[in-house]
Write a protein that holds these residues in place. Structure first.
Motif, mmCIF file in Angstrom:
data_model
loop_
_atom_site.group_PDB
_atom_site.id
_atom_site.type_symbol
_atom_site.label_atom_id
_atom_site.label_comp_id
_atom_site.label_asym_id
_atom_site.label_seq_id
_atom_site.Cartn_x
_atom_site.Cartn_y
_atom_site.Cartn_z
ATOM 1 N N SER A 450 18.235 -17.605 81.009
ATOM 2 C CA SER A 450 18.798 -16.314 81.012
ATOM 3 C C SER A 450 18.856 -14.719 79.630
ATOM 4 O O SER A 450 19.236 -14.014 80.721
ATOM 5 N N THR A 451 17.861 -15.234 79.389
ATOM 6 C CA THR A 451 17.436 -13.788 78.241
ATOM 7 C C THR A 451 16.392 -13.554 78.734
ATOM 8 O O THR A 451 15.474 -12.913 78.349
ATOM 9 N N GLY A 452 15.744 -14.073 79.907
ATOM 10 C CA GLY A 452 14.387 -13.423 79.845
ATOM 11 C C GLY A 452 13.318 -14.056 79.479
ATOM 12 O O GLY A 452 12.293 -13.417 80.138
ATOM 13 N N LEU A 453 13.388 -15.502 78.964
ATOM 14 C CA LEU A 453 11.905 -15.682 78.476
ATOM 15 C C LEU A 453 11.715 -17.348 79.284
ATOM 16 O O LEU A 453 13.116 -18.154 79.815
ATOM 17 N N PRO A 454 10.698 -17.967 79.436
ATOM 18 C CA PRO A 454 10.084 -18.817 80.812
ATOM 19 C C PRO A 454 10.535 -20.130 79.311
ATOM 20 O O PRO A 454 10.614 -20.221 78.894
ATOM 21 N N LEU A 455 10.094 -20.693 80.782
ATOM 22 C CA LEU A 455 10.442 -22.410 80.540
ATOM 23 C C LEU A 455 9.889 -23.033 80.532
ATOM 24 O O LEU A 455 10.018 -23.214 82.295
ATOM 25 N N GLY A 456 9.522 -24.558 80.677
ATOM 26 C CA GLY A 456 8.373 -25.635 80.930
ATOM 27 C C GLY A 456 9.027 -26.217 81.229
ATOM 28 O O GLY A 456 9.739 -27.097 80.800
ATOM 29 N N LEU A 457 8.048 -26.912 82.587
ATOM 30 C CA LEU A 457 8.273 -29.147 82.929
ATOM 31 C C LEU A 457 7.299 -29.480 82.602
ATOM 32 O O LEU A 457 5.841 -28.805 83.144
ATOM 33 N N GLN A 458 7.059 -30.950 82.377
ATOM 34 C CA GLN A 458 6.707 -31.383 82.028
ATOM 35 C C GLN A 458 6.385 -32.562 82.563
ATOM 36 O O GLN A 458 7.152 -33.532 83.006
ATOM 37 N N VAL A 459 4.359 -33.339 83.033
ATOM 38 C CA VAL A 459 4.150 -34.286 83.981
ATOM 39 C C VAL A 459 3.446 -35.207 83.246
ATOM 40 O O VAL A 459 3.171 -34.720 82.821
ATOM 41 N N ILE A 460 4.407 -35.979 82.496
ATOM 42 C CA ILE A 460 3.744 -37.075 82.472
ATOM 43 C C ILE A 460 2.866 -38.442 82.543
ATOM 44 O O ILE A 460 3.279 -38.324 83.765
ATOM 45 N N GLY A 461 1.393 -38.535 82.915
ATOM 46 C CA GLY A 461 0.758 -39.547 84.039
ATOM 47 C C GLY A 461 0.261 -40.745 83.473
ATOM 48 O O GLY A 461 0.390 -40.967 82.117
ATOM 49 N N LYS A 462 -0.234 -41.969 84.074
ATOM 50 C CA LYS A 462 -0.588 -42.727 83.514
ATOM 51 C C LYS A 462 -2.540 -42.844 83.075
ATOM 52 O O LYS A 462 -2.287 -42.085 83.513
ATOM 53 N N ALA A 463 -2.608 -43.304 82.568
ATOM 54 C CA ALA A 463 -4.360 -43.310 81.920
ATOM 55 C C ALA A 463 -5.354 -42.619 82.539
ATOM 56 O O ALA A 463 -5.531 -43.702 83.289
ATOM 57 N N LEU A 464 -5.981 -41.619 82.527
ATOM 58 C CA LEU A 464 -6.929 -41.291 82.925
ATOM 59 C C LEU A 464 -6.232 -40.485 84.554
ATOM 60 O O LEU A 464 -7.438 -40.428 85.685
ATOM 61 N N ASP A 465 -4.868 -40.491 84.729
ATOM 62 C CA ASP A 465 -5.019 -40.221 85.905
ATOM 63 C C ASP A 465 -4.512 -38.794 85.829
ATOM 64 O O ASP A 465 -2.930 -37.983 86.239
ATOM 65 N N GLU A 466 -4.835 -38.030 85.720
ATOM 66 C CA GLU A 466 -4.714 -36.958 85.404
ATOM 67 C C GLU A 466 -4.574 -36.185 87.227
ATOM 68 O O GLU A 466 -3.945 -34.883 86.554
ATOM 69 N N GLU A 467 -5.414 -36.417 87.651
ATOM 70 C CA GLU A 467 -4.947 -35.772 88.989
ATOM 71 C C GLU A 467 -3.744 -35.621 89.574
ATOM 72 O O GLU A 467 -2.986 -35.347 90.109
ATOM 73 N N THR A 468 -3.285 -37.213 88.923
ATOM 74 C CA THR A 468 -1.588 -37.231 89.818
ATOM 75 C C THR A 468 -0.481 -35.944 89.313
ATOM 76 O O THR A 468 0.217 -34.990 89.735
ATOM 77 N N CYS A 469 -1.316 -35.944 87.528
ATOM 78 C CA CYS A 469 -0.478 -34.306 86.559
ATOM 79 C C CYS A 469 -0.745 -32.994 87.694
ATOM 80 O O CYS A 469 -0.048 -32.549 87.947
ATOM 81 N N PHE A 470 -1.676 -32.998 87.977
ATOM 82 C CA PHE A 470 -2.454 -32.232 88.733
ATOM 83 C C PHE A 470 -1.431 -31.691 90.176
ATOM 84 O O PHE A 470 -0.837 -30.857 90.487
ATOM 85 N N ALA A 471 -1.669 -33.241 91.031
ATOM 86 C CA ALA A 471 -1.197 -33.284 91.950
ATOM 87 C C ALA A 471 0.384 -32.566 91.734
ATOM 88 O O ALA A 471 1.136 -31.813 92.346
ATOM 89 N N VAL A 472 1.646 -33.630 91.074
ATOM 90 C CA VAL A 472 2.813 -32.492 90.485
ATOM 91 C C VAL A 472 2.830 -31.961 90.019
ATOM 92 O O VAL A 472 3.719 -30.684 91.002
ATOM 93 N N GLY A 473 1.930 -31.057 89.016
ATOM 94 C CA GLY A 473 1.428 -30.064 89.014
ATOM 95 C C GLY A 473 1.989 -28.628 89.977
ATOM 96 O O GLY A 473 2.643 -27.686 89.701
ATOM 97 N N GLY A 474 0.922 -28.569 90.735
ATOM 98 C CA GLY A 474 0.849 -28.318 91.568
ATOM 99 C C GLY A 474 1.925 -27.693 92.512
ATOM 100 O O GLY A 474 2.644 -26.877 92.824
#
Lengths: 490, 95
Positions: A450-474
């Motif tokens: 509400s004050t105009g500052l950004p907030l992030g969401l985090q996706v944690i994946g399985k080991a060596l599965d950055e691809e799922t992080c990118f898919a969900v992040g995308g």
């Protein structure tokens, strides 16, 4: 040509390939933007001549049809990465005028793929901090300000210079490192994307060590796709780092648009902590809705040892740091303060060279490793780390990835929280677990509060599965439609 | 557990960090606060658990015992606070 620095990394690659502009023009646009942004204190060193020479070389390669995957892309480098012939400080005075005679593997990989180095980015001293206020060279300022306010905010830490530079269009992407949240928390504070890959994805060779079993490099960028492109170049096995993984590096960018249909997303109940602002609860719920609409099934899961992650981290990380930082003795490189004898020279050198937070962590680390306390503190923390890792193994039998908030607050004022070290440590409450378990985690901007500052969401994946992080992040990025930019006041 | 000024002095000596006498009490207070917070780990049942030093369960790889680098004396000495004739210069270590 005045807006070339506002492109995405992927967009700039297309423009370079279409010959809409040259790497030199793209680089010059960034150098101009950097020149007018000293108020942010994001860059410690600007390597203008080197940048333009690298850009010219890139234009020549492209003209010959030999362009690499990142050819002509201007990047900033966190000052924790050793860069050959360019002063490297780790945000500390103790390294003096240290100028590495070698290049870190991660930065070397980026130059191999054609990227252009703009300069070195400010950071918390030895990456110890969550607000960039422990830097020996002054705090970095967040380009974001609360609506109608003129109070300077922190960009998060320790990769505060990287996050601030990316958010303020002072580079198309930046290298960063993450030991307890130092990529993801600043990304959340600045409306940028940051991924900490699986431990071992990126070589640690030539990165000034903080806590070796937790440290991992990754990119900070403005989009999920940009992070995927940059990580692909940074990652890969390196014989110079015995913990670097012998795993193929997939085309991460291709994963960003992958369908999520049928994917199971875990919502860990322990991440709903007391005192969490309602707005963070809300973006978390929004994130769940967005993923449900993408065809994901949401699963309530439990990571029962979550609350013990930070205290375990504050034994393990200082213990490793006290050992790693023993090398700064003023003998072979860095600053030296002479004393009456050798021991006093060590003591004076280290007292003068290290800042308050680093000294505090060296003392804690030395204490928990000292005779009589080693088992009670250090060994116990390592056992708790095993419990935390088991928690993740168990939940990843029930789901493919986890969705959590990235940080428990938005960016706060410079000087507002540095009276109590414990309060500062709590910034990493949602990010530190992924470091202890070695898992990949990405932070994606979700909304403005509400004050105009950004907030992030985090996706944690399985080991060596950055691809799922990118898919969900995308998918989160597309649903959030986060296109806000900080108003230029600097 | 809380630490006192004497313990801080001992730890600082082990860590080769000079700490001024008038800073010891304040540091003891800060470190005690952090250690008390850390002690919540005592609630965790860790019986039968092996301590975890690394997230990778692979064995540290062995490399061939061959020279891959060297002949870089000047590069090694380039950042020395003091050097002479190809050596680091340091304070006398043995009386």
């Amino acid at each position: 040509m005045g807006t070339l620095n506002k492109l995405t990394l992927a967009g700039a690659l297309k423009g370079l390939e279409a010959r809409d502009f040259s790497a030199r023009e793209l680089t010059q646009a960034h150098l101009d933007a950097m020149e007018s942004a000293h108020a942010l204190n994001a860059y410690l060193v600007t390597t203008s001549e080197q940048a333009l020479a690298m850009a010219d070389a890139s234009d020549a390669r492209r003209a010959k049809g030999e362009a690499g995957p990142l050819d002509g892309i201007p990047l900033g480098v966190k000052d924790l990465f050793c860069t050959k012939g360019v002063k490297t400080t780790a945000g500390s005075k103790i390294l003096g005028d240290f100028t590495p005679p070698y290049e870190s593997t991660v930065s070397d990989n980026l130059w191999r793929d054609g990227a252009v180095m703009l300069g070195k980015l400010n950071m918390d001293e030895f990456a110890m901090g969550s607000s960039n206020e422990t830097s020996a060279f002054g705090p970095v300022v967040n380009p974001w300000r609360a609506k109608g306010a003129d109070v300077n905010l922190v960009p998060g830490g320790s990769s505060g210079g990287s996050a601030s530079a990316v958010a303020a269009d002072l580079c198309l992407g930046a290298t960063a490192t993450d030991t307890g949240g130092s990529i993801r928390q600043p990304a959340s504070f600045t409306g940028t994307v940051g991924i900490k890959p699986t431990y071992g994805r990126c070589s640690r060779y030539g990165i000034v060590a903080f806590a070796s079993s937790l440290d991992q490099a990754g990119p900070i960028t403005r989009t999920v796709e940009d992070a995927a492109i940059m990580l692909r170049s940074m990652a890969g096995h390196d014989p110079k780092d015995s913990t670097s993984l012998k795993a193929d590096v997939p085309d991460f960018a291709a994963a960003c648009t992958r369908s999520l249909k049928g994917m199971r997303i875990g919502i860990p109940k322990e991440y709903r902590v007391d005192g969490m602002p309602g707005e963070i609860e809300k973006i978390w719920a929004d994130g769940m809705d967005w993923l449900r609409k993408e065809g994901c099934e949401l699963v309530d899961v439990s990571l029962p040892h979550t609350k013990y992650a930070l205290p375990a981290y504050y034994i393990i990380a200082p213990a490793e740091a006290s050992s790693n930082l023993a090398r700064y003795d003023g003998m072979r490189y860095g600053a030296r303060v002479d004393g009456a004898d050798l021991t006093q020279t060590y003591e004076k050198t280290r007292a003068a060279g290290f800042g308050e937070e680093v000294r505090r962590r060296i003392l804690i680390g030395t204490y928990v490793l000292s005779a009589g306390f080693y088992d009670a503190y250090y060994i116990r923390a390592q056992k708790v780390r095993a419990r935390i890792t088991e928690d993740f193994k168990t939940v990843f039998e029930q789901c493919d990835a986890l969705l959590t908030p990235t940080a428990p607050s938005a960016a706060f004022g410079i000087g507002a929280r540095n009276n109590d070290p414990l309060q500062m440590y709590l910034n990493d409450i949602f990010t530190v677990t992924a470091n202890l378990a070695g898992l990949p985690g990405i932070s994606v901007p979700a909304a403005l509060d509400s004050t105009g500052l950004p907030l992030g969401l985090q996706v944690i994946g399985k080991a060596l599965d950055e691809e799922t992080c990118f898919a969900v992040g995308g998918a989160l990025e597309r649903a959030a439609r986060f296109d806000a930019k900080p108003g230029k006041w600097w | 557990m809380s630490v006192d000024a004497k313990t801080v002095r001992r730890i600082a000596r082990l860590a080769r960090l000079e700490v001024a006498d008038d800073k010891l009490d304040h540091l003891a207070g800060e470190l005690s606060g952090i250690l008390r917070w850390i002690e919540q780990l005592n609630e965790v049942d860790v019986s039968g658990i092996a301590p975890m030093a690394s997230v990778e369960d692979v064995q540290t790889p062995m490399r061939d015992d061959v020279v891959t680098d060297g002949e870089k004396r000047d590069a090694v000495l380039a950042n020395a606070p003091r050097s002479e004739e190809g050596f680091f210069v340091m304070p006398k270590a043995v009386e």
